[in-house]
Design a protein around this motif. Structure first.
Motif, PDB file in Angstrom:
ATOM      1  N   PHE A 340      31.136  -0.974  46.455  1.00 48.93           N
ATOM      2  CA  PHE A 340      32.738  -0.583  46.306  1.00 48.93           C
ATOM      3  C   PHE A 340      32.933   0.244  45.014  1.00 48.93           C
ATOM      4  CE2 PHE A 340      36.623  -1.601  44.025  1.00 48.93           C
ATOM      5  CZ  PHE A 340      37.547  -1.866  45.240  1.00 48.93           C
ATOM      6  N   ILE A 341      32.164   0.405  44.019  1.00 44.71           N
ATOM      7  CA  ILE A 341      32.346   1.207  42.947  1.00 44.71           C
ATOM      8  C   ILE A 341      31.701   2.640  43.514  1.00 44.71           C
ATOM      9  CG2 ILE A 341      31.864   1.749  40.569  1.00 44.71           C
ATOM     10  CD1 ILE A 341      34.362  -0.084  40.840  1.00 44.71           C
ATOM     11  N   ALA A 342      30.726   2.566  43.923  1.00 48.66           N
ATOM     12  CA  ALA A 342      29.735   3.986  44.347  1.00 48.66           C
ATOM     13  C   ALA A 342      30.694   4.531  45.325  1.00 48.66           C
ATOM     14  CB  ALA A 342      28.522   3.404  45.166  1.00 48.66           C
ATOM     15  N   LYS A 343      31.153   3.936  46.177  1.00 51.16           N
ATOM     16  CA  LYS A 343      32.066   4.900  47.012  1.00 51.16           C
ATOM     17  C   LYS A 343      33.313   5.461  46.568  1.00 51.16           C
ATOM     18  CE  LYS A 343      34.114   4.964  51.686  1.00 51.16           C
ATOM     19  NZ  LYS A 343      34.394   4.356  53.117  1.00 51.16           N
ATOM     20  N   GLN A 344      33.819   4.828  45.639  1.00 53.47           N
ATOM     21  CA  GLN A 344      35.121   5.275  45.096  1.00 53.47           C
ATOM     22  C   GLN A 344      34.916   6.396  43.924  1.00 53.47           C
ATOM     23  OE1 GLN A 344      38.692   3.062  44.246  1.00 53.47           O
ATOM     24  NE2 GLN A 344      37.787   1.089  44.511  1.00 53.47           N
ATOM     25  N   LEU A 345      33.676   6.255  42.971  1.00 53.07           N
ATOM     26  CA  LEU A 345      33.565   7.409  42.410  1.00 53.07           C
ATOM     27  C   LEU A 345      33.002   8.569  43.138  1.00 53.07           C
ATOM     28  CD1 LEU A 345      31.526   5.403  39.269  1.00 53.07           C
ATOM     29  CD2 LEU A 345      33.819   6.643  39.425  1.00 53.07           C
ATOM     30  N   ILE A 346      32.281   8.241  44.052  1.00 53.24           N
ATOM     31  CA  ILE A 346      31.841   9.480  44.989  1.00 53.24           C
ATOM     32  C   ILE A 346      33.081   9.987  45.394  1.00 53.24           C
ATOM     33  CG2 ILE A 346      30.761  10.190  47.142  1.00 53.24           C
ATOM     34  CD1 ILE A 346      28.914   8.114  46.869  1.00 53.24           C
ATOM     35  N   GLN A 347      34.040   9.383  46.005  1.00 55.55           N
ATOM     36  CA  GLN A 347      35.395  10.066  46.494  1.00 55.55           C
ATOM     37  C   GLN A 347      36.092  10.739  45.314  1.00 55.55           C
ATOM     38  OE1 GLN A 347      37.260   6.474  48.155  1.00 55.55           O
ATOM     39  NE2 GLN A 347      37.367   7.489  50.080  1.00 55.55           N
ATOM     40  N   ARG A 348      36.266  10.394  44.105  1.00 58.33           N
ATOM     41  CA  ARG A 348      36.892  10.845  43.143  1.00 58.33           C
ATOM     42  C   ARG A 348      36.043  12.075  42.631  1.00 58.33           C
ATOM     43  NH1 ARG A 348      39.681   9.084  44.920  1.00 58.33           N
ATOM     44  NH2 ARG A 348      40.502  11.153  44.957  1.00 58.33           N
ATOM     45  N   LEU A 349      34.681  12.328  42.731  1.00 57.64           N
ATOM     46  CA  LEU A 349      33.814  13.520  42.263  1.00 57.64           C
ATOM     47  C   LEU A 349      33.636  14.499  43.262  1.00 57.64           C
ATOM     48  CD1 LEU A 349      31.971  11.322  39.757  1.00 57.64           C
ATOM     49  CD2 LEU A 349      33.894  12.678  39.093  1.00 57.64           C
ATOM     50  N   VAL A 350      33.149  13.890  44.291  1.00 59.58           N
ATOM     51  CA  VAL A 350      32.434  14.692  45.201  1.00 59.58           C
ATOM     52  C   VAL A 350      33.070  14.902  46.649  1.00 59.58           C
ATOM     53  CG1 VAL A 350      30.298  14.953  46.665  1.00 59.58           C
ATOM     54  CG2 VAL A 350      30.233  14.255  44.142  1.00 59.58           C
ATOM     55  N   THR A 351      33.299  13.860  47.432  1.00 62.54           N
ATOM     56  CA  THR A 351      33.954  13.842  48.808  1.00 62.54           C
ATOM     57  C   THR A 351      34.328  12.600  49.197  1.00 62.54           C
ATOM     58  OG1 THR A 351      33.061  14.459  51.217  1.00 62.54           O
ATOM     59  CG2 THR A 351      31.557  13.052  49.882  1.00 62.54           C
ATOM     60  N   SER A 352      35.585  12.988  50.034  1.00 62.52           N
ATOM     61  CA  SER A 352      36.316  11.839  50.648  1.00 62.52           C
ATOM     62  C   SER A 352      35.733  10.898  51.454  1.00 62.52           C
ATOM     63  CB  SER A 352      37.929  12.520  51.279  1.00 62.52           C
ATOM     64  OG  SER A 352      38.409  13.011  50.258  1.00 62.52           O
ATOM     65  N   ASN A 353      34.903  11.562  52.333  1.00 66.21           N
ATOM     66  CA  ASN A 353      34.217  10.449  53.369  1.00 66.21           C
ATOM     67  C   ASN A 353      32.683  10.696  53.266  1.00 66.21           C
ATOM     68  OD1 ASN A 353      36.423   9.814  55.294  1.00 66.21           O
ATOM     69  ND2 ASN A 353      36.909  12.071  54.778  1.00 66.21           N
ATOM     70  N   PRO A 354      32.010  10.070  52.250  1.00 64.19           N
ATOM     71  CA  PRO A 354      30.694  10.255  52.109  1.00 64.19           C
ATOM     72  C   PRO A 354      30.089   9.367  53.316  1.00 64.19           C
ATOM     73  CG  PRO A 354      31.586   8.438  50.488  1.00 64.19           C
ATOM     74  CD  PRO A 354      32.732   9.274  51.183  1.00 64.19           C
ATOM     75  N   THR A 355      28.780   9.672  53.905  1.00 61.37           N
ATOM     76  CA  THR A 355      28.095   8.801  54.663  1.00 61.37           C
ATOM     77  C   THR A 355      27.785   7.592  54.113  1.00 61.37           C
ATOM     78  OG1 THR A 355      25.762   9.723  53.878  1.00 61.37           O
ATOM     79  CG2 THR A 355      27.106  10.938  55.706  1.00 61.37           C
ATOM     80  N   PRO A 356      27.558   6.349  54.797  1.00 58.17           N
ATOM     81  CA  PRO A 356      26.971   5.345  54.486  1.00 58.17           C
ATOM     82  C   PRO A 356      25.629   5.407  53.912  1.00 58.17           C
ATOM     83  CG  PRO A 356      28.091   4.898  56.593  1.00 58.17           C
ATOM     84  CD  PRO A 356      27.927   6.331  56.561  1.00 58.17           C
TER      85      PRO A 356
END
Length: 581
Positions: A340-356
């Motif tokens: 949950f936290i990993a995906k949100q931080l990826i979205q804030r810093l890198v990309t909106s749709n990170p792969t699973p």
């Protein structure tokens, strides 16, 4: 019309600039709605071991990395990353001491204000001043960027009329915990009076069956939904778990909210000698808005509290802090937290749709940093930035929209803007005729935009991808952003245009439009500006003639400056810039 504010030696050039900016405004909105900043795609590998990364990046690679890890690249940081490599730069950033806090800067500002106005008080404006100063100039840029990302997950807001010093203290806390342990972060968020006031559990009282009073459930709900677990049980890679029929499983039920609500009773303002009166805010201590809340056991529930498979048994003696600890431990150890936290931080810093696979690799680091430690936020940030999916962008839809606050900070850093007063006199930029965003000023606990926002009737939505920042993007805000940047680039921004850039490095290239645009490509695009866009900007810049013959030096310098300002504006108004890739 606003583009005419950029002065040109000839009226025809002003008209040409005006037409270019109108087109840029329309194209920008079209691109944002059609997939320009959307998705994750198929780049990145699978498995749990991140592929190796380049040790010594090129200047362009360093710039692109800095767009994710900071408020934007500048010459000094590009050189530092290129010299040290990604990993060593991160090490150096995390080792930097925390500088002057926002709270300390605001207290200093208050002393200054009271030299002329003895009754002066602090407001959100003074936090904004401190925010822009640190975002533009602080050396610990990684911490600055991560704490801003955290502020969009653990949301509090000036819209709730919370004490300005309290919110500055809260933002400082996010920065202090940015590379620490998530369990500490969760506790510090829970005990901070700004959060207690924002989510209405400060002075939350135990149930009373005689009167029918029940504990406030606001924080109990949001700490699960927004800060730790999300709505549905997740796989380690962030995808939603489903049964054989495709049904999802909620992470919590109403009974879990009710059980946790009892846990968060009895917390209220700090006071060195707490009483029933201070619980309700009486005789409020000067630091009541900045020091952690304390437990008032006589207001804390002693009944049984069941939530998320954990039960705190009924007792005869209240233990506010002990019950809160048990609840936070249960939340921290829930398997949803990592993805949950990993995906949100990826979205804030890198990309909106990170792969699973990307989410899974980062979640695995959250679960175990390699030394048996769960929740190591420094390791999580490192994993996000060094992952192969962050360092490459093979998919055409990869990336995210740069949110307005980040774009303006990017301009400040890239062109080394300074404050004439030294105080960074910047007020709110929340109006939709400005940036439509100010730090710590979200309209609700759900942030400026939701992580799962899908723009309706767009190619992004048709591709089953999300574009969170599109939630604050429309025709008005798109045009307003370009108008705001036109003024900012031309004359500065803030009170009396206090914050401005003079572009000395760009002026040195003004006689060579191609070289000038190459520099902007490096600073703003990470070397990824398309040949088409580059050609258009070079051509536009070339139409601004540099006079010769009997022209004065002032006329020559003005033409050069017009070239630079036009190049910067067209670059920052372009969809290619707005879509961080």
């Amino acid at each position: 019309m606003y583009p005419s504010r950029i002065r040109s030696p000839r009226p025809a050039i002003a008209r040409r600039v005006s037409n270019l900016l109108v087109i840029a405004s329309l194209v920008l909105l079209s691109a944002c709605g059609g997939g320009g900043g959307g998705g994750g795609g198929s780049s990145g590998g699978s498995g749990t071991t991140p592929p190796p990364v380049v040790v010594k990046p090129t200047a362009a690679e360093a710039s692109r990395f800095l767009a994710q890890a900071t408020f934007g690249a500048n010459d000094a940081d590009i050189a530092a990353v290129s010299s040290a490599g990604y990993s060593d730069w991160i090490n150096a950033q995390m080792a930097l001491p925390i500088g002057t806090t926002h709270l300390a800067q605001m207290d200093t500002r208050l002393i200054d204000l009271r030299t002329t106005t003895p009754t002066a008080t602090l407001s959100s404006t003074h936090f904004y001043e401190s925010f822009w100063m640190q975002s533009a100039t602080a050396p610990d840029q990684l911490r600055q960027r991560v704490k801003f990302a955290l502020s969009e997950i653990f949301v509090v807001s000036f819209t709730s009329s919370i004490d300005a010093r309290g919110l500055a203290s809260y933002y400082d806390m996010l920065g202090r915990d940015a590379f620490g342990n998530f369990r500490t972060l969760l506790e510090d968020v829970t005990y901070h009076p700004a959060m207690g006031l924002y989510l209405t559990y400060l002075a939350n009282q135990k149930e009373n069956t005689a009167t029918g009073r029940n504990p406030d459930e606001n924080y109990a709900r949001e700490v699960m939904q927004l800060f730790t677990l999300g709505l549905y049980q997740l796989n380690t890679d962030g995808t939603v778990k489903t049964d054989l029929l495709g049904a999802t499983t909620p992470t919590y039920a109403t009974s879990d909210i009710q059980g946790l609500a009892k846990v968060f009773t009895g917390l209220s303002y700090y006071h060195p000698t707490p009483t029933n009166s201070t619980f309700g805010g009486g005789s409020r201590d000067a630091e009541a808005y900045t020091k952690p809340m304390i437990g008032y056991n006589n207001y804390h529930s002693i009944s049984a509290k069941s939530f998320l498979g954990t039960t705190i048994p009924a007792s005869t003696v209240a233990d506010t802090n002990g019950d809160v600890k048990a609840a936070l431990d249960a939340l921290f150890n829930h398997p949803n937290v990592g993805p949950f936290i990993a995906k949100q931080l990826i979205q804030r810093l890198v990309t909106s749709n990170p792969t699973p696979a990307y989410v899974g690799r980062v979640a695995a680091v959250f679960n175990n940093n390699g030394s048996g430690v769960r929740g190591d936020m420094g390791a999580v940030v490192r994993a996000i930035l060094l992952d192969s999916e962050a360092r490459t962008a093979a998919d055409g839809d990869y990336g995210k929209l740069r949110e307005p606050v980040v774009r303006l900070a990017n301009w400040m850093r890239a062109f080394e803007a300074t404050s004439t007063s030294g105080k960074w006199l910047m007020g709110s930029t929340s109006a939709n005729t400005s940036l439509n965003q100010s730090p710590l000023t979200s309209g609700s606990v759900f942030n400026f935009f939701r992580p799962g926002y899908v723009p309706p009737n767009t190619l992004i939505g048709n591709k089953n991808k999300v574009a969170p920042e599109m939630q604050i993007t429309d025709e008005v805000t798109t045009a307003s952003y370009i108008n705001t940047m036109n003024t900012t680039i031309n004359t500065g921004i803030g009170t009396s245009s206090d914050i401005k850039a003079t572009y000395p490095k760009e002026l040195a290239l003004a006689t060579d439009p191609a070289a000038l645009v190459d520099r902007l490509d490096l600073l703003l695009f990470g070397g990824r500006m398309s040949a088409t866009l580059k050609g258009k900007i070079v051509t536009a810049v070339g139409t601004v003639a540099i006079p010769g013959g009997t022209a004065t030096q002032a006329q020559i310098d003005a033409a050069k400056l017009n070239r630079v300002k036009l190049a910067v504006l067209l670059s920052m108004a372009s969809p290619e810039y707005i879509a961080q890739r």
